[in-house]
Design a protein around this motif. Structure first.
Motif, PDB file in Angstrom:
ATOM      1  N   ALA A  77      51.945  78.082  41.191  1.00 34.72           N
ATOM      2  CA  ALA A  77      51.545  79.361  39.594  1.00 34.72           C
ATOM      3  C   ALA A  77      51.662  81.002  40.780  1.00 34.72           C
ATOM      4  O   ALA A  77      51.637  80.705  42.381  1.00 34.72           O
ATOM      5  CB  ALA A  77      49.454  79.449  39.534  1.00 34.72           C
ATOM      6  N   TRP A 102      53.950  83.016  44.810  1.00 31.98           N
ATOM      7  CA  TRP A 102      54.137  81.599  44.623  1.00 31.98           C
ATOM      8  C   TRP A 102      53.252  81.474  45.422  1.00 31.98           C
ATOM      9  O   TRP A 102      53.022  81.584  46.764  1.00 31.98           O
ATOM     10  CB  TRP A 102      55.363  81.144  43.940  1.00 31.98           C
ATOM     11  CG  TRP A 102      56.635  81.462  41.857  1.00 31.98           C
ATOM     12  CD1 TRP A 102      57.214  82.293  42.915  1.00 31.98           C
ATOM     13  CD2 TRP A 102      56.103  80.737  40.863  1.00 31.98           C
ATOM     14  NE1 TRP A 102      57.702  82.194  41.381  1.00 31.98           N
ATOM     15  CE2 TRP A 102      56.503  81.174  40.738  1.00 31.98           C
ATOM     16  CE3 TRP A 102      55.067  79.819  41.097  1.00 31.98           C
ATOM     17  CZ2 TRP A 102      56.351  81.584  39.480  1.00 31.98           C
ATOM     18  CZ3 TRP A 102      54.856  80.014  39.385  1.00 31.98           C
ATOM     19  CH2 TRP A 102      55.720  80.304  38.661  1.00 31.98           C
ATOM     20  N   LYS A 105      48.621  74.824  43.935  1.00 34.06           N
ATOM     21  CA  LYS A 105      47.600  73.970  43.897  1.00 34.06           C
ATOM     22  C   LYS A 105      47.896  72.591  43.512  1.00 34.06           C
ATOM     23  O   LYS A 105      49.149  72.110  43.436  1.00 34.06           O
ATOM     24  CB  LYS A 105      47.334  74.599  42.438  1.00 34.06           C
ATOM     25  CG  LYS A 105      46.881  75.573  42.023  1.00 34.06           C
ATOM     26  CD  LYS A 105      46.416  76.214  40.766  1.00 34.06           C
ATOM     27  CE  LYS A 105      44.510  76.045  40.673  1.00 34.06           C
ATOM     28  NZ  LYS A 105      43.452  76.763  41.278  1.00 34.06           N
ATOM     29  N   GLU A 131      45.080  81.579  32.362  1.00 35.82           N
ATOM     30  CA  GLU A 131      46.540  81.842  32.389  1.00 35.82           C
ATOM     31  C   GLU A 131      47.153  80.590  31.073  1.00 35.82           C
ATOM     32  O   GLU A 131      46.258  79.403  30.578  1.00 35.82           O
ATOM     33  CB  GLU A 131      46.803  81.239  34.040  1.00 35.82           C
ATOM     34  CG  GLU A 131      45.700  81.679  34.823  1.00 35.82           C
ATOM     35  CD  GLU A 131      46.926  82.054  36.065  1.00 35.82           C
ATOM     36  OE1 GLU A 131      48.385  81.679  35.728  1.00 35.82           O
ATOM     37  OE2 GLU A 131      45.790  82.189  37.230  1.00 35.82           O
ATOM     38  N   GLY A 133      50.210  77.748  30.771  1.00 34.94           N
ATOM     39  CA  GLY A 133      50.816  76.796  31.473  1.00 34.94           C
ATOM     40  C   GLY A 133      52.294  76.773  31.035  1.00 34.94           C
ATOM     41  O   GLY A 133      52.902  76.311  29.816  1.00 34.94           O
ATOM     42  N   ASP A 160      42.863  79.231  36.427  1.00 27.95           N
ATOM     43  CA  ASP A 160      43.487  78.824  38.172  1.00 27.95           C
ATOM     44  C   ASP A 160      42.312  79.060  38.964  1.00 27.95           C
ATOM     45  O   ASP A 160      42.523  80.603  39.620  1.00 27.95           O
ATOM     46  CB  ASP A 160      44.473  80.480  38.357  1.00 27.95           C
ATOM     47  CG  ASP A 160      45.053  79.824  40.170  1.00 27.95           C
ATOM     48  OD1 ASP A 160      44.252  79.095  40.326  1.00 27.95           O
ATOM     49  OD2 ASP A 160      44.981  80.860  39.915  1.00 27.95           O
ATOM     50  N   LYS A 177      43.021  77.825  46.257  1.00 35.31           N
ATOM     51  CA  LYS A 177      43.352  77.473  45.094  1.00 35.31           C
ATOM     52  C   LYS A 177      43.059  75.639  44.716  1.00 35.31           C
ATOM     53  O   LYS A 177      43.314  75.930  43.353  1.00 35.31           O
ATOM     54  CB  LYS A 177      44.421  78.003  44.718  1.00 35.31           C
ATOM     55  CG  LYS A 177      44.400  79.583  44.991  1.00 35.31           C
ATOM     56  CD  LYS A 177      44.359  80.261  43.691  1.00 35.31           C
ATOM     57  CE  LYS A 177      44.549  81.681  43.566  1.00 35.31           C
ATOM     58  NZ  LYS A 177      44.064  82.310  42.364  1.00 35.31           N
ATOM     59  N   GLY A 183      41.520  72.950  38.587  1.00 34.66           N
ATOM     60  CA  GLY A 183      42.293  73.494  37.999  1.00 34.66           C
ATOM     61  C   GLY A 183      42.390  72.659  36.597  1.00 34.66           C
ATOM     62  O   GLY A 183      43.244  71.300  36.117  1.00 34.66           O
ATOM     63  N   LEU A 243      53.416  74.793  35.449  1.00 32.62           N
ATOM     64  CA  LEU A 243      53.241  76.456  36.307  1.00 32.62           C
ATOM     65  C   LEU A 243      52.737  77.227  35.262  1.00 32.62           C
ATOM     66  O   LEU A 243      51.934  76.816  34.297  1.00 32.62           O
ATOM     67  CB  LEU A 243      54.908  76.976  35.680  1.00 32.62           C
ATOM     68  CG  LEU A 243      56.125  75.994  36.545  1.00 32.62           C
ATOM     69  CD1 LEU A 243      57.174  77.580  35.432  1.00 32.62           C
ATOM     70  CD2 LEU A 243      56.337  75.750  37.154  1.00 32.62           C
ATOM     71  N   LEU A 244      51.959  77.707  35.883  1.00 29.07           N
ATOM     72  CA  LEU A 244      50.637  78.500  36.154  1.00 29.07           C
ATOM     73  C   LEU A 244      51.730  80.456  36.169  1.00 29.07           C
ATOM     74  O   LEU A 244      52.068  80.488  37.044  1.00 29.07           O
ATOM     75  CB  LEU A 244      49.031  79.117  36.138  1.00 29.07           C
ATOM     76  CG  LEU A 244      48.570  77.591  36.109  1.00 29.07           C
ATOM     77  CD1 LEU A 244      47.499  77.938  36.380  1.00 29.07           C
ATOM     78  CD2 LEU A 244      48.392  77.296  34.919  1.00 29.07           C
ATOM     79  N   THR A 245      51.300  81.438  34.999  1.00 33.16           N
ATOM     80  CA  THR A 245      52.594  82.553  34.567  1.00 33.16           C
ATOM     81  C   THR A 245      51.519  83.580  35.249  1.00 33.16           C
ATOM     82  O   THR A 245      51.952  85.006  34.754  1.00 33.16           O
ATOM     83  CB  THR A 245      52.533  82.104  33.545  1.00 33.16           C
ATOM     84  OG1 THR A 245      51.557  82.437  32.429  1.00 33.16           O
ATOM     85  CG2 THR A 245      54.278  80.946  32.962  1.00 33.16           C
ATOM     86  N   THR A 247      47.644  85.973  35.660  1.00 33.32           N
ATOM     87  CA  THR A 247      46.386  86.429  35.508  1.00 33.32           C
ATOM     88  C   THR A 247      46.166  87.361  34.580  1.00 33.32           C
ATOM     89  O   THR A 247      47.003  88.605  35.296  1.00 33.32           O
ATOM     90  CB  THR A 247      45.081  85.668  35.808  1.00 33.32           C
ATOM     91  OG1 THR A 247      44.221  85.842  35.246  1.00 33.32           O
ATOM     92  CG2 THR A 247      44.936  87.137  37.150  1.00 33.32           C
TER      93      THR A 247
END
Length: 285
Positions: A77, A102, A105, A131, A133, A160, A177, A183, A243-245, A247
């Motif tokens: 993330a 980066w 998690k 988020e 993903g 997240d 996290k 998650g 991948l979380l992009t 918030t």
């Protein structure tokens, strides 16, 4: 396609959502079991069969949607990737780096799109982060920004969940996290061909029905393709990696709003669906 993992009759299967129905893809995805990672690895070969499949059929309301992928090799993330959120962090005295930030998690935190999220006994500072993903579909390294769209399998909705006091105990963020159930992802993986522009979507979060976060993915500091290029400079990305992009602004810590038992958080991304999770106390062992 909207690819899912679902449980019916006590058995978890792979499927796709078509309207209000679920098509069981067990036969079409022969050899994949209920592993979405296996399906994504074979997606170029399986796509025609998956798209053509139309039975067995279940009503969407009659199945339990599980995390669409529960066995990724990586769950990464990016922090402070929306301008307003970075400004929010800076105003709170948090250093905002001038490069992509980066963190990991741990994959054991993954839970379903409508599953309960546990409030750990060890903290009273549990926070939300809406988020979008991304799921990698092709094994890749040293991917240029221009090549990045071609390695994406699809997109999903995520939260997240963050344990803030544990997050800031270490510069890596990882512990804060990665608590179990922190998650939630889903409700499905929307394949990339159905998302013409991932940088023109609206991302929202509501807490107990009250909107708390809203942004457009246009406001990312580093867009998704830049993110993939940056990460693949360091590591080989594998099918199923998620991948979380980032918030938007107005996370709970900004107003000292932390999750309480019974709180319900709904995260939605236009075209990708929504997830909704109730926060519950950690069971007594």
């Amino acid at each position: 396609m909207k690819l899912i993992r679902f449980t019916v009759g006590g058995r978890t299967r792979l499927g796709k959502v078509v309207g209000d129905s679920v098509v069981d893809l067990t036969d079409a995805a022969e050899g994949c079991g209920n592993s979405m990672r296996s399906l994504l690895s074979a997606l170029p070969t399986l796509r025609a069969a998956l798209e053509a499949a139309n039975s067995p059929l279940y009503a969407l309301a009659d199945v339990v949607l599980e995390a669409p992928i529960d066995d990724p090799q990586k769950f990464l993330a990016i922090g402070m990737n929306y301008k307003a959120h970075a400004e929010e962090a800076a105003s709170a005295g948090i250093h905002v780096p001038d490069t992509q930030l980066w963190f990991n998690k741990q994959v054991s935190c993954i839970t379903g799109p409508f599953s309960p999220v546990i409030l750990p006994r060890e903290s009273k500072q549990i926070d939300y982060e809406a988020e979008m993903g991304v799921v990698i579909g092709t094994r890749c390294r040293h991917v240029s920004r221009q090549e990045a769209p071609g390695v994406i399998a699809g997109y999903f909705v995520g939260n997240d969940v963050s344990v803030r006091d544990w997050q800031f105990r270490s510069p890596t963020f990882t512990l804060g996290k990665s608590f179990d159930t922190h998650g939630p992802i889903g409700p499905w993986i929307t394949t990339a061909d159905e998302v013409p522009d991932p940088h023109d979507l609206t991302l929202t979060l509501a807490l107990n029905g009250e909107e708390r976060q809203r942004t457009s993915t246009r406001d990312m500091i580093y867009d998704i393709f830049e993110q993939i290029s940056y990460l693949s400079t360091v590591m080989t990305l594998e099918p199923g990696d998620i991948l979380l992009t980032g918030t938007p602004a107005n996370v709970g810590i900004a107003t000292q709003t932390f999750m309480q038992p019974g709180d319900i958080v709904r995260v939605e991304v236009t075209g990708l669906g929504a997830i909704e999770n109730m926060f519950i106390p950690e069971p007594v062992a």
